[in-house]
Design a protein around this motif. Structure first.
Motif, PDB file in Angstrom:
ATOM      1  N   PHE A  27       0.845  -1.184   0.000  1.00 19.69           N
ATOM      2  CA  PHE A  27       0.000   0.000   0.000  1.00 19.69           C
ATOM      3  C   PHE A  27       0.887   1.244   0.000  1.00 19.69           C
ATOM      4  O   PHE A  27       1.879   1.313   0.726  1.00 19.69           O
ATOM      5  CB  PHE A  27      -0.895   0.028   1.249  1.00 19.69           C
ATOM      6  CG  PHE A  27      -1.929  -1.058   1.294  1.00 19.69           C
ATOM      7  CD1 PHE A  27      -3.277  -0.781   1.057  1.00 19.69           C
ATOM      8  CD2 PHE A  27      -1.571  -2.367   1.593  1.00 19.69           C
ATOM      9  CE1 PHE A  27      -4.228  -1.781   1.107  1.00 19.69           C
ATOM     10  CE2 PHE A  27      -2.525  -3.371   1.661  1.00 19.69           C
ATOM     11  CZ  PHE A  27      -3.857  -3.083   1.410  1.00 19.69           C
ATOM     12  N   ASN A  28       0.511   2.228  -0.836  1.00 19.33           N
ATOM     13  CA  ASN A  28       1.222   3.513  -0.885  1.00 19.33           C
ATOM     14  C   ASN A  28       2.692   3.297  -1.277  1.00 19.33           C
ATOM     15  O   ASN A  28       3.609   3.845  -0.663  1.00 19.33           O
ATOM     16  CB  ASN A  28       1.128   4.223   0.476  1.00 19.33           C
ATOM     17  CG  ASN A  28       1.365   5.715   0.359  1.00 19.33           C
ATOM     18  OD1 ASN A  28       1.124   6.319  -0.681  1.00 19.33           O
ATOM     19  ND2 ASN A  28       1.855   6.321   1.433  1.00 19.33           N
ATOM     20  N   GLU A  29       2.866   2.518  -2.323  1.00 25.10           N
ATOM     21  CA  GLU A  29       4.213   2.060  -2.692  1.00 25.10           C
ATOM     22  C   GLU A  29       5.183   3.191  -2.999  1.00 25.10           C
ATOM     23  O   GLU A  29       6.384   3.077  -2.771  1.00 25.10           O
ATOM     24  CB  GLU A  29       4.132   1.107  -3.883  1.00 25.10           C
ATOM     25  CG  GLU A  29       5.436   0.433  -4.217  1.00 25.10           C
ATOM     26  CD  GLU A  29       5.275  -0.732  -5.166  1.00 25.10           C
ATOM     27  OE1 GLU A  29       6.269  -1.440  -5.399  1.00 25.10           O
ATOM     28  OE2 GLU A  29       4.158  -0.940  -5.675  1.00 25.10           O
ATOM     29  N   ALA A  31       5.637   5.971  -1.477  1.00 25.43           N
ATOM     30  CA  ALA A  31       5.975   6.820  -0.337  1.00 25.43           C
ATOM     31  C   ALA A  31       7.489   6.904  -0.156  1.00 25.43           C
ATOM     32  O   ALA A  31       8.219   5.947  -0.399  1.00 25.43           O
ATOM     33  CB  ALA A  31       5.326   6.273   0.929  1.00 25.43           C
ATOM     34  N   ARG A  35       8.896   1.863   5.336  1.00 26.69           N
ATOM     35  CA  ARG A  35       7.928   0.836   4.931  1.00 26.69           C
ATOM     36  C   ARG A  35       7.718  -0.120   6.088  1.00 26.69           C
ATOM     37  O   ARG A  35       8.680  -0.674   6.629  1.00 26.69           O
ATOM     38  CB  ARG A  35       8.403   0.063   3.703  1.00 26.69           C
ATOM     39  CG  ARG A  35       7.524  -1.150   3.382  1.00 26.69           C
ATOM     40  CD  ARG A  35       7.815  -1.743   2.024  1.00 26.69           C
ATOM     41  NE  ARG A  35       7.484  -0.793   0.975  1.00 26.69           N
ATOM     42  CZ  ARG A  35       7.659  -1.031  -0.333  1.00 26.69           C
ATOM     43  NH1 ARG A  35       8.185  -2.186  -0.719  1.00 26.69           N
ATOM     44  NH2 ARG A  35       7.325  -0.136  -1.233  1.00 26.69           N
ATOM     45  N   ASP A  52      -5.676   1.680   4.244  1.00 25.01           N
ATOM     46  CA  ASP A  52      -5.922   2.878   3.441  1.00 25.01           C
ATOM     47  C   ASP A  52      -6.122   4.102   4.322  1.00 25.01           C
ATOM     48  O   ASP A  52      -5.630   5.195   4.023  1.00 25.01           O
ATOM     49  CB  ASP A  52      -7.153   2.669   2.555  1.00 25.01           C
ATOM     50  CG  ASP A  52      -6.863   1.840   1.321  1.00 25.01           C
ATOM     51  OD1 ASP A  52      -5.684   1.762   0.919  1.00 25.01           O
ATOM     52  OD2 ASP A  52      -7.806   1.265   0.754  1.00 25.01           O
ATOM     53  N   VAL A  55      -2.570   5.125   5.792  1.00 27.14           N
ATOM     54  CA  VAL A  55      -1.642   5.789   4.870  1.00 27.14           C
ATOM     55  C   VAL A  55      -2.190   7.129   4.403  1.00 27.14           C
ATOM     56  O   VAL A  55      -1.418   8.020   4.033  1.00 27.14           O
ATOM     57  CB  VAL A  55      -1.269   4.882   3.674  1.00 27.14           C
ATOM     58  CG1 VAL A  55      -0.538   3.636   4.154  1.00 27.14           C
ATOM     59  CG2 VAL A  55      -2.485   4.521   2.841  1.00 27.14           C
ATOM     60  N   ALA A  56      -3.509   7.300   4.433  1.00 27.70           N
ATOM     61  CA  ALA A  56      -4.075   8.615   4.106  1.00 27.70           C
ATOM     62  C   ALA A  56      -3.641   9.642   5.138  1.00 27.70           C
ATOM     63  O   ALA A  56      -3.404  10.816   4.810  1.00 27.70           O
ATOM     64  CB  ALA A  56      -5.596   8.527   4.039  1.00 27.70           C
ATOM     65  N   PRO A  59       1.028   9.891   4.694  1.00 28.93           N
ATOM     66  CA  PRO A  59       1.347   9.649   3.277  1.00 28.93           C
ATOM     67  C   PRO A  59       2.813   9.328   3.004  1.00 28.93           C
ATOM     68  O   PRO A  59       3.136   8.867   1.899  1.00 28.93           O
ATOM     69  CB  PRO A  59       0.939  10.972   2.603  1.00 28.93           C
ATOM     70  CG  PRO A  59       0.940  11.984   3.705  1.00 28.93           C
ATOM     71  CD  PRO A  59       0.543  11.257   4.941  1.00 28.93           C
ATOM     72  N   ASN A  60       3.687   9.536   3.983  1.00 28.47           N
ATOM     73  CA  ASN A  60       5.100   9.201   3.772  1.00 28.47           C
ATOM     74  C   ASN A  60       5.426   7.758   4.124  1.00 28.47           C
ATOM     75  O   ASN A  60       6.548   7.294   3.914  1.00 28.47           O
ATOM     76  CB  ASN A  60       5.990  10.119   4.605  1.00 28.47           C
ATOM     77  CG  ASN A  60       5.796   9.894   6.105  1.00 28.47           C
ATOM     78  OD1 ASN A  60       4.656   9.799   6.571  1.00 28.47           O
ATOM     79  ND2 ASN A  60       6.875   9.817   6.854  1.00 28.47           N
ATOM     80  N   SER A  62       4.712   3.615   3.714  1.00 33.25           N
ATOM     81  CA  SER A  62       4.118   2.542   2.922  1.00 33.25           C
ATOM     82  C   SER A  62       3.976   1.306   3.804  1.00 33.25           C
ATOM     83  O   SER A  62       4.652   1.174   4.826  1.00 33.25           O
ATOM     84  CB  SER A  62       4.970   2.217   1.686  1.00 33.25           C
ATOM     85  OG  SER A  62       6.265   1.798   2.065  1.00 33.25           O
TER      86      SER A  62
END
Length: 334
Positions: A27-29, A31, A35, A52, A55-56, A59-60, A62
């Motif tokens: 998810f959010n690869e 970023a 991780r 989701d 990560v919203a 946002p930095n 993953s």
């Protein structure tokens, strides 16, 4: 599109993103920050809304999400604790033992009720009952059982219709199945009578709730015992043939838990993830695929909620486990 892929994986559990995982998804690869590697027993389709949401807000960061069985998770984390940042499982007893054995990083700043955590190292974030799920066609014109005794009577009344068409966990391999079985056995002797009846009818044994529900949906089996209620509810909403029953004699309710690996290389990001699960995460809006929230203590104590306490470790003792599995095999493997 992500949810469509995950739903296919729920329906066809043999598929996966890697040979050694039931599912694997990033998810959010893109970023540019840390991780997190999350190993979990929860199917992606149910956990994805929570990631989701996280990560919203971050946002930095993953998240690599890896799905495996409860017993396998316990073994992997013990063997390579530095391979994972966060461990999520429905097998409360195995999680508590991991924390008790020093595999969990204490998090002092997570605010949660005392009954929903263990030594600030293991944190509950959902409350989920075990359910009996039936294929309605098998009970057309018949009383639908609301208790374990009612299920016993229904199976005894029409044995040839149900022979080979009942499912439950193989508790020798399923950590959650073993937890539910030991808790049921502590609550009532009816559990053992039900196991004997199911064993006499050539019960099918499964690793997990998803596979049982798949076989219910296509008519391979007609009854599944101790299915996770959250999984059953998702499929029942999409398949009119299924009915979810929460037994009225007593309910066995587990709390899904999460911990941060003591060997994590990302302690701040991992703590933020736990904080989101426990303190901040909203109930998904407009989605039926979210896991249920943690009950309040008052709601929880109205039922047979499994507590995060040392009693959970009782049946993990080697001698007690061997004795329980021997009794279970005598009842089920006939």
């Amino acid at each position: 599109m992500r949810y469509l892929i995950a739903l296919v994986l729920l329906v066809l559990p043999g598929l996966g993103w890697a040979d050694d995982w039931e599912d694997q998804l990033i998810f959010n690869e893109g970023a540019d920050g840390p991780r997190l590697r999350v190993i979990s027993s929860t199917d992606t389709v149910l956990f994805a809304p929570l990631i989701d949401g996280f990560v919203a807000q971050n946002p930095n960061i993953s998240v690599e999400y890896l799905v495996s069985g409860t017993a396998d998770i316990n073994q992997r984390v013990r063997a390579t604790p530095d391979a994972f940042d966060i461990v999520v499982s429905s097998a409360m007893d195995l999680q508590l033992k991991l924390a008790n054995d020093g595999f969990a990083l204490p998090l002092k700043d997570i605010e949660t009720p005392s009954w929903a955590q263990w030594h600030q190292s293991l944190f509950a974030f959902t409350t989920e009952p075990a359910a009996i799920v039936i294929n309605r066609a098998a009970f057309e014109g018949q009383d639908i059982p609301q208790t374990r005794q009612g299920l016993i009577e229904a199976l005894r009344k029409r044995p040839e219709e149900f022979r080979g068409r009942i499912g439950t966990y193989d508790v020798r391999d399923s950590g959650l199945g073993y937890l539910f079985a030991t808790q049921d056995a502590r609550a009532s002797e009816t559990f053992w009578r039900l196991m004997e009846v199911m064993g006499g009818l050539d019960v099918r044994l499964y690793c997990c709730s998803g596979e049982m529900i798949n076989d219910l949906a296509d008519g391979t089996i007609l009854v599944a015992y101790n299915v996770l209620g959250s999984y059953a509810a998702v499929r029942a909403e999409r398949k009119d043939a299924l009915e979810v029953i929460f037994p009225t004699d007593f309910q066995t309710i587990m709390m899904r838990t999460a911990l941060v690996s003591r060997a994590t290389q990302q302690p701040d990001a991992a703590e933020a993830f736990i904080q989101y699960l426990v303190e901040e995460r909203p109930v998904a809006q407009g989605s039926q695929l979210s896991l249920p929230p943690l009950m309040s203590q008052g709601e929880s104590t109205d039922h047979e909620t499994i507590g995060l306490n040392p009693a959970l470790l009782t049946f993990l003792d080697d001698l007690k486990r061997k004795k329980f599995l021997s009794a279970w095999e005598n009842a089920v493997i006939q």
